[in-house]
Design a protein around this motif. Structure first.
Motif, PDB file in Angstrom:
ATOM      1  N   GLN A 170      34.737   1.816  14.563  1.00 35.91           N
ATOM      2  CA  GLN A 170      33.673   1.061  15.199  1.00 35.91           C
ATOM      3  C   GLN A 170      34.268  -0.039  16.061  1.00 35.91           C
ATOM      4  N   PRO A 171      33.964  -0.054  17.356  1.00 34.50           N
ATOM      5  CA  PRO A 171      34.489  -1.129  18.209  1.00 34.50           C
ATOM      6  C   PRO A 171      33.855  -2.466  17.848  1.00 34.50           C
ATOM      7  N   ARG A 172      34.528  -3.532  18.189  1.00 33.00           N
ATOM      8  CA  ARG A 172      33.992  -4.860  17.900  1.00 33.00           C
ATOM      9  C   ARG A 172      32.688  -5.090  18.660  1.00 33.00           C
ATOM     10  N   ALA A 173      31.926  -6.066  18.198  1.00 33.15           N
ATOM     11  CA  ALA A 173      30.574  -6.284  18.724  1.00 33.15           C
ATOM     12  C   ALA A 173      30.572  -6.580  20.216  1.00 33.15           C
ATOM     13  N   HIS A 174      31.618  -7.218  20.717  1.00 34.54           N
ATOM     14  CA  HIS A 174      31.674  -7.597  22.126  1.00 34.54           C
ATOM     15  C   HIS A 174      31.561  -6.400  23.063  1.00 34.54           C
ATOM     16  N   ILE A 175      32.002  -5.226  22.609  1.00 32.69           N
ATOM     17  CA  ILE A 175      31.998  -4.042  23.482  1.00 32.69           C
ATOM     18  C   ILE A 175      31.221  -2.881  22.869  1.00 32.69           C
ATOM     19  N   ALA A 176      30.466  -3.155  21.797  1.00 35.75           N
ATOM     20  CA  ALA A 176      29.735  -2.084  21.125  1.00 35.75           C
ATOM     21  C   ALA A 176      28.769  -1.378  22.077  1.00 35.75           C
ATOM     22  N   GLY A 177      28.174  -2.124  22.999  1.00 37.76           N
ATOM     23  CA  GLY A 177      27.230  -1.532  23.953  1.00 37.76           C
ATOM     24  C   GLY A 177      27.850  -1.226  25.298  1.00 37.76           C
ATOM     25  N   ARG A 178      29.175  -1.245  25.357  1.00 41.68           N
ATOM     26  CA  ARG A 178      29.873  -1.010  26.623  1.00 41.68           C
ATOM     27  C   ARG A 178      30.935   0.070  26.435  1.00 41.68           C
ATOM     28  N   PRO A 179      30.527   1.333  26.445  1.00 43.49           N
ATOM     29  CA  PRO A 179      31.498   2.415  26.257  1.00 43.49           C
ATOM     30  C   PRO A 179      32.522   2.458  27.382  1.00 43.49           C
ATOM     31  N   ASP A 180      33.680   3.008  27.048  1.00 42.20           N
ATOM     32  CA  ASP A 180      34.807   3.109  27.979  1.00 42.20           C
ATOM     33  C   ASP A 180      35.192   1.734  28.509  1.00 42.20           C
ATOM     34  N   SER A 181      35.592   0.887  27.577  1.00 44.45           N
ATOM     35  CA  SER A 181      36.001  -0.468  27.939  1.00 44.45           C
ATOM     36  C   SER A 181      36.992  -0.997  26.918  1.00 44.45           C
ATOM     37  N   LEU A 182      37.708  -2.035  27.309  1.00 43.69           N
ATOM     38  CA  LEU A 182      38.647  -2.739  26.447  1.00 43.69           C
ATOM     39  C   LEU A 182      38.238  -4.194  26.338  1.00 43.69           C
ATOM     40  N   PHE A 183      38.464  -4.781  25.175  1.00 44.37           N
ATOM     41  CA  PHE A 183      38.201  -6.207  24.980  1.00 44.37           C
ATOM     42  C   PHE A 183      39.527  -6.934  24.845  1.00 44.37           C
ATOM     43  N   ILE A 184      39.734  -7.922  25.709  1.00 47.24           N
ATOM     44  CA  ILE A 184      40.962  -8.727  25.670  1.00 47.24           C
ATOM     45  C   ILE A 184      40.612 -10.111  25.154  1.00 47.24           C
ATOM     46  N   SER A 185      41.147 -10.446  24.004  1.00 47.01           N
ATOM     47  CA  SER A 185      40.836 -11.706  23.343  1.00 47.01           C
ATOM     48  C   SER A 185      41.656 -12.849  23.916  1.00 47.01           C
ATOM     49  N   THR A 186      41.249 -14.069  23.595  1.00 48.27           N
ATOM     50  CA  THR A 186      42.025 -15.259  23.956  1.00 48.27           C
ATOM     51  C   THR A 186      42.746 -15.838  22.748  1.00 48.27           C
ATOM     52  N   GLU A 187      42.576 -15.241  21.573  1.00 52.13           N
ATOM     53  CA  GLU A 187      42.983 -15.907  20.337  1.00 52.13           C
ATOM     54  C   GLU A 187      44.439 -15.689  19.938  1.00 52.13           C
ATOM     55  N   HIS A 188      45.088 -14.655  20.433  1.00 48.27           N
ATOM     56  CA  HIS A 188      46.419 -14.323  19.933  1.00 48.27           C
ATOM     57  C   HIS A 188      47.490 -15.220  20.557  1.00 48.27           C
ATOM     58  N   THR A 189      48.345 -15.783  19.698  1.00 47.83           N
ATOM     59  CA  THR A 189      49.411 -16.674  20.145  1.00 47.83           C
ATOM     60  C   THR A 189      50.708 -16.281  19.459  1.00 47.83           C
ATOM     61  N   TYR A 190      51.777 -16.263  20.233  1.00 50.77           N
ATOM     62  CA  TYR A 190      53.077 -15.885  19.687  1.00 50.77           C
ATOM     63  C   TYR A 190      53.433 -16.728  18.464  1.00 50.77           C
ATOM     64  N   GLY A 191      53.856 -16.054  17.395  1.00 53.48           N
ATOM     65  CA  GLY A 191      54.331 -16.723  16.197  1.00 53.48           C
ATOM     66  C   GLY A 191      53.244 -17.192  15.254  1.00 53.48           C
ATOM     67  N   GLU A 192      51.982 -17.069  15.658  1.00 53.40           N
ATOM     68  CA  GLU A 192      50.878 -17.525  14.809  1.00 53.40           C
ATOM     69  C   GLU A 192      50.105 -16.336  14.269  1.00 53.40           C
ATOM     70  N   GLU A 193      49.448 -16.546  13.137  1.00 50.24           N
ATOM     71  CA  GLU A 193      48.695 -15.468  12.505  1.00 50.24           C
ATOM     72  C   GLU A 193      47.359 -15.256  13.201  1.00 50.24           C
ATOM     73  N   SER A 194      47.038 -14.004  13.427  1.00 47.32           N
ATOM     74  CA  SER A 194      45.766 -13.649  14.048  1.00 47.32           C
ATOM     75  C   SER A 194      45.380 -12.268  13.556  1.00 47.32           C
TER      76      SER A 194
END
Length: 343
Positions: A170-194
């Motif tokens: 199941q795709p995340r809610a941000h793209i659940a209604g948008r087939p054939d798409s990718l979601f690029i988050s802002t949350e990931h940071t090198y060396g930190e947990e995500s």
């Protein structure tokens, strides 16, 4: 290499830049930065500069960002890059770990570098030689979305919504209604947990981005998913499954920017598009694909705002228009103008 030897390595490098006409002030700046870097490696990782890895260098850059401006960090990175280029040239290091770090940095040492001019026909011929499903998916996705290598590595399965039977998540809610798409988050940071794991790359975006994918990208992803190994380090599905994992020594583990860089540059070297020690003017790297995407899509659409949105750049408030009018403003424009690279 002993402690005394690696101290000499720095000294030899400093003598080298002096022999090339650098003034005392510049040499002093190099000495200070390299000494601080050396101390950081000893205290944090109990290692020396010649033995440092890409991740060690990236950790130092991350540390510098907490106390210095981005322009200063970029200058320090250029010093370290030149130092490692020297070590590689004289045989004290097998490779320059800063090559990949500079790919990941948001700062560009050269303000407007001249780049190799590759035509769409030449790029199609390049892609035609890529047969491995993982390698092909990486290269096609980078070429047709403008993603950074780190952003590609940080993609989880739930960040990908494919209108295809190969998808069993199941795709995340941000793209659940948008087939054939990718979601690029802002949350990931090198060396930190995500997402329950420590990330090996940062997403540089200031805004969450939904990127459309066309049939060509979808076909490459489906072919990859058909052979994608299971993830061995995720018992019970406690953390998100990475979209891209290794099929060699790091079997089933999330890809890193270094691996992506190696994949791209290996194929580029076969065509004479990459040379160890070469600069942005001649080398084709994952970052070059971002440049290729930007140039070609901007020229085809004439719409700088859509390209800025897809790249994740910070722009004017007009970006909000694309964010809220994604369907017929972003997706339709993208699908109408995006180039094909399979001939």
């Amino acid at each position: 290499m002993s402690e005394g030897q690696h101290v000499d390595t720095i000294e030899y490098f400093l003598q080298d830049i002096e022999h090339h006409g650098r003034n005392e002030r510049t040499a002093a700046a190099y000495r200070r930065v390299l000494s601080e870097y050396e101390t950081f490696l000893q205290e944090r990782f109990d290692t020396t500069p010649p033995a440092a890895s890409y991740r060690d260098c990236m950790a130092w850059i991350h540390e510098m960002r907490s106390t210095h401006s981005e322009s200063t960090v970029a200058t320090y990175a250029s010093y370290l890059n030149r130092f490692y280029s020297y070590l590689e040239r004289v045989g004290h290091a097998e490779e320059n770990p800063m090559t990949v770090v500079l790919e990941e940095m948001n700062e560009t040492i050269e303000s407007n570098p001249t780049r190799r001019d590759i035509t769409l026909a030449e790029m199609r011929a390049f892609v035609a030689d890529v047969r491995h499903p993982l390698h092909r998916a990486i290269i096609v996705l980078l070429l047709k979305t403008g993603l950074r290598a780190g952003e590609l590595c940080n993609l989880d399965l739930i960040d990908c919504h494919l209108a295809h039977g190969a998808k069993d998540w199941q795709p995340r809610a941000h793209i659940a209604g948008r087939p054939d798409s990718l979601f690029i988050s802002t949350e990931h940071t090198y060396g930190e947990e995500s997402g329950g794991e420590q990330r090996t790359a940062s997403n540089k975006r200031k805004r969450e981005t939904v990127i459309p994918i066309d049939e060509e990208v979808k076909r490459a992803l489906v072919q990859w998913l058909a052979i994608r190994p299971d993830t061995p380090s995720n018992p019970g599905g406690q953390t998100p499954e990475p979209l891209f994992v290794g099929t060699a020594d790091n079997w089933g583990e999330r890809l890193t920017p270094k691996i992506v860089h190696h994949v791209v540059t290996s194929y580029a070297a076969d065509r004479g598009w990459y040379r160890t020690g070469g600069g942005a003017a001649e080398n084709v790297t994952p970052h070059y694909f971002r440049h290729f995407f930007t140039t070609h899509l901007r020229d085809r659409t004439g719409d700088r705002g859509i390209v800025q949105y897809l790249r994740g750049d910070v722009a004017s408030d007009v970006i909000d228009t694309y964010t809220h009018n994604w369907g017929n403003r972003v997706r339709d424009t993208y699908l109408e103008h995006i180039y094909t690279i399979s001939g």
